[in-house]
Structures are given as structure tokens and as C-alpha cells.
Design an enzyme around this catalytic site. Structure first.
Site, PDB file in Angstrom:
ATOM      1  CE  LYS A  56     104.843  27.868  14.888  1.00  0.00           C
ATOM      2  NZ  LYS A  56     106.157  27.632  15.491  1.00  0.00           N
TER       3      LYS A  56
HETATM    4  P1  NAD Z   1     110.295  37.799  13.761  1.00  0.00           P
HETATM    5  O1  NAD Z   1     108.988  38.197  13.201  1.00  0.00           O
HETATM    6  O2  NAD Z   1     110.713  38.315  15.097  1.00  0.00           O
HETATM    7  O3  NAD Z   1     111.459  38.186  12.745  1.00  0.00           O
HETATM    8  C1  NAD Z   1     111.474  37.784  11.402  1.00  0.00           C
HETATM    9  C2  NAD Z   1     112.635  38.510  10.705  1.00  0.00           C
HETATM   10  O4  NAD Z   1     112.751  38.003   9.382  1.00  0.00           O
HETATM   11  C3  NAD Z   1     112.428  40.006  10.576  1.00  0.00           C
HETATM   12  O5  NAD Z   1     113.693  40.665  10.712  1.00  0.00           O
HETATM   13  C4  NAD Z   1     111.913  40.162   9.148  1.00  0.00           C
HETATM   14  O6  NAD Z   1     112.172  41.448   8.595  1.00  0.00           O
HETATM   15  C5  NAD Z   1     112.738  39.090   8.464  1.00  0.00           C
HETATM   16  N1  NAD Z   1     112.161  38.591   7.205  1.00  0.00           N
HETATM   17  C6  NAD Z   1     110.882  38.233   6.957  1.00  0.00           C
HETATM   18  N2  NAD Z   1     110.761  37.818   5.673  1.00  0.00           N
HETATM   19  C7  NAD Z   1     112.008  37.915   5.139  1.00  0.00           C
HETATM   20  C8  NAD Z   1     112.540  37.657   3.857  1.00  0.00           C
HETATM   21  N3  NAD Z   1     111.761  37.230   2.866  1.00  0.00           N
HETATM   22  N4  NAD Z   1     113.872  37.841   3.662  1.00  0.00           N
HETATM   23  C9  NAD Z   1     114.657  38.288   4.677  1.00  0.00           C
HETATM   24  N5  NAD Z   1     114.211  38.567   5.891  1.00  0.00           N
HETATM   25  C10 NAD Z   1     112.907  38.381   6.129  1.00  0.00           C
HETATM   26  O7  NAD Z   1     110.295  36.203  13.756  1.00  0.00           O
HETATM   27  P2  NAD Z   1     111.157  35.216  14.667  1.00  0.00           P
HETATM   28  O8  NAD Z   1     110.387  34.917  15.906  1.00  0.00           O
HETATM   29  O9  NAD Z   1     112.566  35.711  14.760  1.00  0.00           O
HETATM   30  O10 NAD Z   1     111.099  33.874  13.780  1.00  0.00           O
HETATM   31  C11 NAD Z   1     111.999  33.680  12.686  1.00  0.00           C
HETATM   32  C12 NAD Z   1     111.988  32.207  12.313  1.00  0.00           C
HETATM   33  O11 NAD Z   1     112.397  31.428  13.448  1.00  0.00           O
HETATM   34  C13 NAD Z   1     110.621  31.659  11.898  1.00  0.00           C
HETATM   35  O12 NAD Z   1     110.828  30.672  10.909  1.00  0.00           O
HETATM   36  C14 NAD Z   1     110.105  31.008  13.177  1.00  0.00           C
HETATM   37  O13 NAD Z   1     109.162  29.984  12.922  1.00  0.00           O
HETATM   38  C15 NAD Z   1     111.405  30.439  13.731  1.00  0.00           C
HETATM   39  N6  NAD Z   1     111.383  30.187  15.174  1.00  0.00           N
HETATM   40  C16 NAD Z   1     111.096  31.166  16.071  1.00  0.00           C
HETATM   41  C17 NAD Z   1     111.141  30.896  17.432  1.00  0.00           C
HETATM   42  C18 NAD Z   1     110.932  31.976  18.467  1.00  0.00           C
HETATM   43  O14 NAD Z   1     111.187  31.692  19.653  1.00  0.00           O
HETATM   44  N7  NAD Z   1     110.526  33.182  18.114  1.00  0.00           N
HETATM   45  C19 NAD Z   1     111.426  29.597  17.883  1.00  0.00           C
HETATM   46  C20 NAD Z   1     111.728  28.607  16.944  1.00  0.00           C
HETATM   47  C21 NAD Z   1     111.698  28.914  15.588  1.00  0.00           C
END
Ligand code: NAD
Length: 418
Positions: free
Chosen positions: A110
Site C-alpha cells: 500500500k
Molecule cells: P474515494 O476517495 O473515491 O471515495 C471516498 C468517499 O467516502 C467519498 O464520497 C467521501 O466523501 C466519503 N467519505 C470520506 N470520509 C467520510 C466520512 N468520514 N464519512 C462519510 N463519508 C466519507 O475512495 P474509494 O476508492 O471509493 O475508497 C473507499 C474505501 O474503499 C476505502 O476504505 C478504500 O480503501 C476501499 N477500497 C477501495 C478500492 C478501490 O478500488 N478504489 C478497492 C478496495 C477497497
């Protein structure tokens, strides 16, 4: 915003505790456990960047490679003010177990840059990304370590990373996954994590004999993962009653029109200002009277301070580590069914694997093939976790870790690391 109670452990301590209890159950050799307790390599770099106003800001960048016994390191890059070493280590270890559980030939890694992307201009973000990439370039490589998007980063960030790496090493599209399709990204990658979340939910409903039309869903987070999970759940017939971003949530007990919410957000609107539904807070979203809760935002969103308010009896962990260990224990004791992150959000890394193989072969798959192979792999992983959990009467997280840690330990032993 939830703050984690001082009595609760978070991050890497939690990860090690879970590993140790799994190792005990597997009767793992001490030397193998010793190797798995700590990441293989951790790099900290300064990321000095000229800001638009002419000043220089120095950000902190990290790349952690946790374990590479099963293949090249693989893991996202997070741009977030709290992306510190503990957080990135934790996420790197989750990647090791996730890749092993869904049987893709990668190890776990990561990366992170401690910055707030919302406060940076596009050209500042471009420079942050390029400088970070240059500074970790000697650690990454198509057969060494392949970054991908995570919170605060997206396909554009990956395009900049690929370009910065290419300036050093020549054209290398396979250096990152989650790129724009026009630059060698895979069809279906953007939606893959959300799609995997819904595939797992569908399997679980099938096992429980529940009709999706009767299962109301609330999604915390409306970024890459949350918005796609909401959209695909809606298409699959689940009433999605609430979605949120960091500023607040929108709620309609009869089910939201997710395409309309997407259009509203794409036009620059806030989720909570979506017309025709009620604005609620993020805390209220977590305690809605719904059947399924999908945390898809930050880590440690559900703690002992708010887990008693959760009314959903199914939680699908779309985010990484959205529950503290204490909240996980309390909810499990109450009978809540929790599908762990290393299974629920593995769709992203599965399709990243497909993207990497397409780049290596210089060949493009049709989206139908990508989605079909994703469904096959994640369903197989779900089945093996679900069968083991049922057979041993253990929570799905325990089942998932038993399978994943065993595979990594076998690879370590076979390769003769120890
Ligand atoms: P992103 O940055 O695209 O979106 C994050 C979202 O969460 C946004 O809508 C933001 O406004 C919201 N957010 C942030 N803090 C918040 C809070 N305190 N309360 C409510 N909403 C909040 O991120 P993402 O890529 O969608 O990732 C989200 C989660 O999924 C993370 O934990 C990431 O590690 C995990 N993840 C992502 C992927 C991927 O392919 N992008 C894969 C596996 C896991």
C-alpha cells in the site's frame, strides 16, 4: 465524524492480533509468524512540491510492501491527511490476505501521501503524484510492485503515475492498474470493487433465502466504491434507501433513484442536497432501520461508540477496516452477519489482476469477459469462506483469515524463505 474511543486499538495492532489468533488456530510455525508480523519493506519519502502560489510544500509519502511470497506486491495509493505509516502498514497487510483469499498471484502493499486532495488544485495534484512516483520508482515495477487507486486517488492519478514512471523506464502501462481505458486500463475496472460488493451481497441473500427486493441498503461513502456499489445494487433490485459523502447523507425509505443521485453529484451537487429525499447526517445513516449497511468510506467508521445504534443485520465491508475490532466483536455477538473487507472489496484487485495480464499480453478483453471472470472468482472465494464458516461455526472474517493466512504461509515455506 466518529472518533475512536481511547480504549480501542486500531490499525496495525488490530491486524497483528488477528494474524496471531489465526496463526494459533492454524498451528503456524513460529518463524513463519515472525516473518508475517512485520512488513517486508517500508519506504518513507519526502514529496516536495511547488504550489500554485510559488511556495514549496513538503508532503510525507510512504510505500509499504508487506509480503511478496505469492507474487509481485500490489496495493493502492491513498491521498489522505491520515495516511500515516500505521494506516498504510495496516492496509498493506490487508492486501496480502485479500490477494491470497481470492487467489490472485500478488503479494500485499500500500502507498500513501499525507495530503488533502480537496485542498489541492489539479496541477498541484499532478505534481504531488509525479514527485511521489519518482521517489518510489526504484521499488515498483511490473514484476515487483504495481500501485492502483485508493481513497483520494483515481484513474487520472494512475495516468500521471504511469507517465512519471515511463519518463524513467520507458513506456510501461502495466506499472499501475486502474488507469483510464484509453491508456491501457481495463474495461470494468472502475466499477469492479462496487460490483464485487454487490455480487457478495447477492450470494449471501441467496444463502439466507432473502429476496433482494425486500432488503433495504444504506451505503456510507459515495466515491468510487460506494457510488458503484449503490448503482449496481439498485440495478440488481435492492432498494438503496440512503447514500452519503463526507458532507452528509440523503435518505428515502422507499429507495433512491441512484442514477439521479449520480447525475446530481456529477453536476457538482452535494449528496445531502439531492432534491426529493431527506437530508440526514452520516451518523444517522449508520443507524437507519435498514437490512444491509455498506460502509464504503474511511476506516474505523463503526466503533463501540456507535455500534449499538447499527440496526442492519448484514454489514458488507466495502471499505478497508471500517469496524474496530471491539465493534466487530460486539456486533458479531449480537448476531450481525459481517462480510469482511478482504472478501467484500476484493473485486478491485481481481480486475486489477486482469488489467495487469491484459497489459502484459498487450491484448484487450471485452467488458462482458471481465465482469464474468470477476463474478466467477469472487463467488468462488465467497463460497469457500461461507462453507468454512458454516462448517466450523465461526464468523466469516475468521474463515477468510484461516484460508488466506494458510495460503501465504504455504508459499513462504515452499519458496524456502525460512
Ligand atoms: P474515494 O476517495 O473515491 O471515495 C471516498 C468517499 O467516502 C467519498 O464520497 C467521501 O466523501 C466519503 N467519505 C470520506 N470520509 C467520510 C466520512 N468520514 N464519512 C462519510 N463519508 C466519507 O475512495 P474509494 O476508492 O471509493 O475508497 C473507499 C474505501 O474503499 C476505502 O476504505 C478504500 O480503501 C476501499 N477500497 C477501495 C478500492 C478501490 O478500488 N478504489 C478497492 C478496495 C477497497
Amino acid at each position: 465524524m466518529v472518533t475512536v474511543p481511547a480504549t480501542e486499538t486500531t490499525g496495525y495492532d488490530d491486524a497483528v492480533e488477528l494474524l496471531e489468533s489465526t496463526a494459533e488456530e492454524l498451528n503456524l510455525r513460529d518463524d513463519v509468524l515472525l516473518l508475517l508480523r512485520r512488513p517486508h519493506r517500508e519506504l518513507h519519502v519526502q514529496v516536495p512540491v511547488r504550489m500554485d502560489d510559488g511556495s514549496v510544500s513538503v508532503f510525507s509519502g510512504i510505500r509499504v510492501q508487506h509480503n511478496g511470497a505469492r507474487g509481485p506486491y500490489k496495493g493502492g495509493v491513498r491521498f489522505h491527511p491520515e495516511a500515516d505509516l500505521d494506516e498504510v502498514r495496516t492496509l498493506a497487510s490487508l492486501m496480502t490476505w485479500k490477494c491470497a483469499l481470492v487467489d490472485v498471484p500478488f503479494g500485499g502493499a500500500k502507498g500513501g501521501v499525507q495530503c488533502d486532495p480537496a485542498q489541492l488544485s489539479v496541477s498541484e495534484l499532478n505534481r504531488v503524484t509525479r514527485r511521489y512516483t519518482q521517489n518510489i520508482a526504484h521499488l515498483i515495477g511490473i514484476n515487483r510492485d504495481i500501485p492502483a487507486p485508493d481513497m483520494g486517488t483515481n484513474a487520472q492519478t494512475m495516468a500521471w503515475m504511469m507517465d512519471a514512471y515511463g519518463q524513467l523506464e520507458g513506456y510501461t502501462p502495466g506499472i499501475v492498474t486502474g488507469k483510464p481505458v484509453a491508456l491501457g486500463g481495463s474495461l470494468g475496472r472502475e466499477a469492479a470493487t462496487g460490483r464485487g460488493v454487490v455480487l457478495v451481497l447477492q450470494q449471501l441473500c441467496r444463502d439466507l433465502g432473502r429476496d433482494p427486493k425486500t432488503q433495504s441498503v444504506a451505503v456510507q461513502g459515495f466515491g468510487n466504491v460506494g457510488s458503484w456499489a449503490a448503482r449496481i445494487a439498485d440495478e440488481a433490485g435492492f432498494p438503496v434507501v440512503a447514500v452519503s459523502d463526507i458532507t452528509g447523507a440523503t435518505y428515502d425509505e422507499t429507495g433512491l433513484d441512484i442514477t439521479a443521485v449520480m447525475n446530481h453529484v456529477n453536476d457538482g451537487g452535494l449528496v445531502s442536497e439531492f432534491p426529493g429525499a431527506s437530508a440526514i447526517t452520516n451518523e444517522e445513516l449508520l443507524s437507519l432501520p435498514c437490512d444491509v449497511l455498506i460502509p464504503a468510506a474511511n476506516g474505523d467508521a463503526i466503533t463501540t461508540a456507535n455500534c449499538d445504534n447499527v440496526r442492519a443485520d448484514i454489514i458488507i465491508e466495502a471499505a478497508n477496516h471500517p469496524l474496530t475490532t471491539e465493534a466487530d466483536d460486539a456486533l458479531t455477538q449480537r448476531g450481525t452477519l459481517i462480510v469482511p473487507d478482504i472478501l467484500a472489496n476484493a473485486g478491485g484487485v481481481i480486475v486489477s489482476y486482469f488489467e495487469w495480464t491484459q497489459n502484459i499480453q498487450q491484448f484487450r478483453w471485452e467488458e462482458k469477459q471481465v465482469n464474468g471472470e470477476l463474478a466467477t472468482r469472487i463467488t468462488q472465494a465467497y463460497r469457500s469462506v461461507s462453507d468454512l464458516s458454516r462448517e466450523r461455526r465461526i464468523p466469516m472474517r475468521r474463515g477468510a483469515y484461516l484460508l488466506a493466512v494458510k495460503r501465504v504461509a504455504e508459499a513462504i515455506t515452499m519458496r524456502g524463505f525460512v
